[in-house]
Motif scaffolding. Structure first.
Motif, mmCIF file in Angstrom:
data_model
loop_
_atom_site.group_PDB
_atom_site.id
_atom_site.type_symbol
_atom_site.label_atom_id
_atom_site.label_comp_id
_atom_site.label_asym_id
_atom_site.label_seq_id
_atom_site.Cartn_x
_atom_site.Cartn_y
_atom_site.Cartn_z
ATOM 1 N N MET A 158 48.964 41.981 27.536
ATOM 2 C CA MET A 158 50.163 42.704 27.963
ATOM 3 C C MET A 158 49.858 44.204 28.124
ATOM 4 O O MET A 158 50.209 44.812 29.133
ATOM 5 N N VAL A 159 49.167 44.798 27.153
ATOM 6 C CA VAL A 159 48.826 46.223 27.221
ATOM 7 C C VAL A 159 47.781 46.451 28.308
ATOM 8 O O VAL A 159 47.877 47.419 29.074
ATOM 9 N N ALA A 169 47.384 44.735 31.031
ATOM 10 C CA ALA A 169 48.082 44.625 32.324
ATOM 11 C C ALA A 169 48.845 45.911 32.654
ATOM 12 O O ALA A 169 48.864 46.359 33.809
ATOM 13 N N GLU A 170 49.443 46.519 31.653
ATOM 14 C CA GLU A 170 50.163 47.783 31.881
ATOM 15 C C GLU A 170 49.201 48.908 32.243
ATOM 16 O O GLU A 170 49.480 49.720 33.126
ATOM 17 N N GLU A 192 46.347 48.516 33.741
ATOM 18 C CA GLU A 192 45.911 48.221 35.108
ATOM 19 C C GLU A 192 46.976 48.625 36.118
ATOM 20 O O GLU A 192 46.662 49.165 37.180
ATOM 21 N N ARG A 193 48.249 48.378 35.796
ATOM 22 C CA ARG A 193 49.339 48.764 36.696
ATOM 23 C C ARG A 193 49.377 50.275 36.878
ATOM 24 O O ARG A 193 49.505 50.781 37.995
ATOM 25 N N ARG A 194 49.224 50.991 35.776
ATOM 26 C CA ARG A 194 49.230 52.452 35.869
ATOM 27 C C ARG A 194 48.025 52.986 36.633
ATOM 28 O O ARG A 194 48.134 53.931 37.401
ATOM 29 N N SER A 203 39.140 48.288 34.437
ATOM 30 C CA SER A 203 39.829 48.158 33.157
ATOM 31 C C SER A 203 39.004 47.323 32.196
ATOM 32 O O SER A 203 38.141 46.545 32.594
ATOM 33 N N GLY A 232 53.588 56.037 36.485
ATOM 34 C CA GLY A 232 54.766 55.316 36.001
ATOM 35 C C GLY A 232 55.639 54.889 37.090
ATOM 36 O O GLY A 232 56.406 54.036 37.101
#
Length: 108
Positions: A20-21, A23-24, A26-28, A61, A108
């Motif tokens: 979960m962390v 993935a976040e 990677e999104r950022r 990542s 963000g």
């Protein structure tokens, strides 16, 4: 009766390395990279490498990053050989600070 909380270092470590962390992160990184691509200079008509800098952005990542290798991290980098001079400038060319400005956007 007051609530009690006992910190589990092992549990926090699992959370920081969790999918979960990661993935976040990677999104950022993708968001920062998109901003960096948008801000990237392309070069003029006489430039033999026009667009190379803009096309050289890539994210990466890992679940074992950070100083202690204990957390998920993501990195955005530019692989163009002259990326350093675009970012920081030279005595003849002004600094563009592309990655700095993209990172300040926060992803963000």
């Amino acid at each position: 009766m007051a609530a009690r909380f006992k910190l589990s270092r092992r549990g926090v470590g699992k959370l920081l390395r969790s999918p979960m962390v990661k993935a976040e992160m990677e999104r950022r990184a993708q968001a920062v990279m998109a901003t960096a691509v948008a801000l990237s200079p392309v070069g003029g008509p006489g430039d033999p490498h026009a667009g190379r800098y803009k096309a050289s952005w890539s994210p990466d990542s890992t679940a074992r990053g950070g100083r202690r290798r204990d957390r998920a991290t993501a990195t955005v980098r530019n692989t163009a050989p002259y990326a350093r001079w675009v970012e920081y400038g030279t005595e003849r060319v002004r600094a563009h600070h592309v990655l700095l400005r993209a990172a300040r956007s926060g992803g963000g």
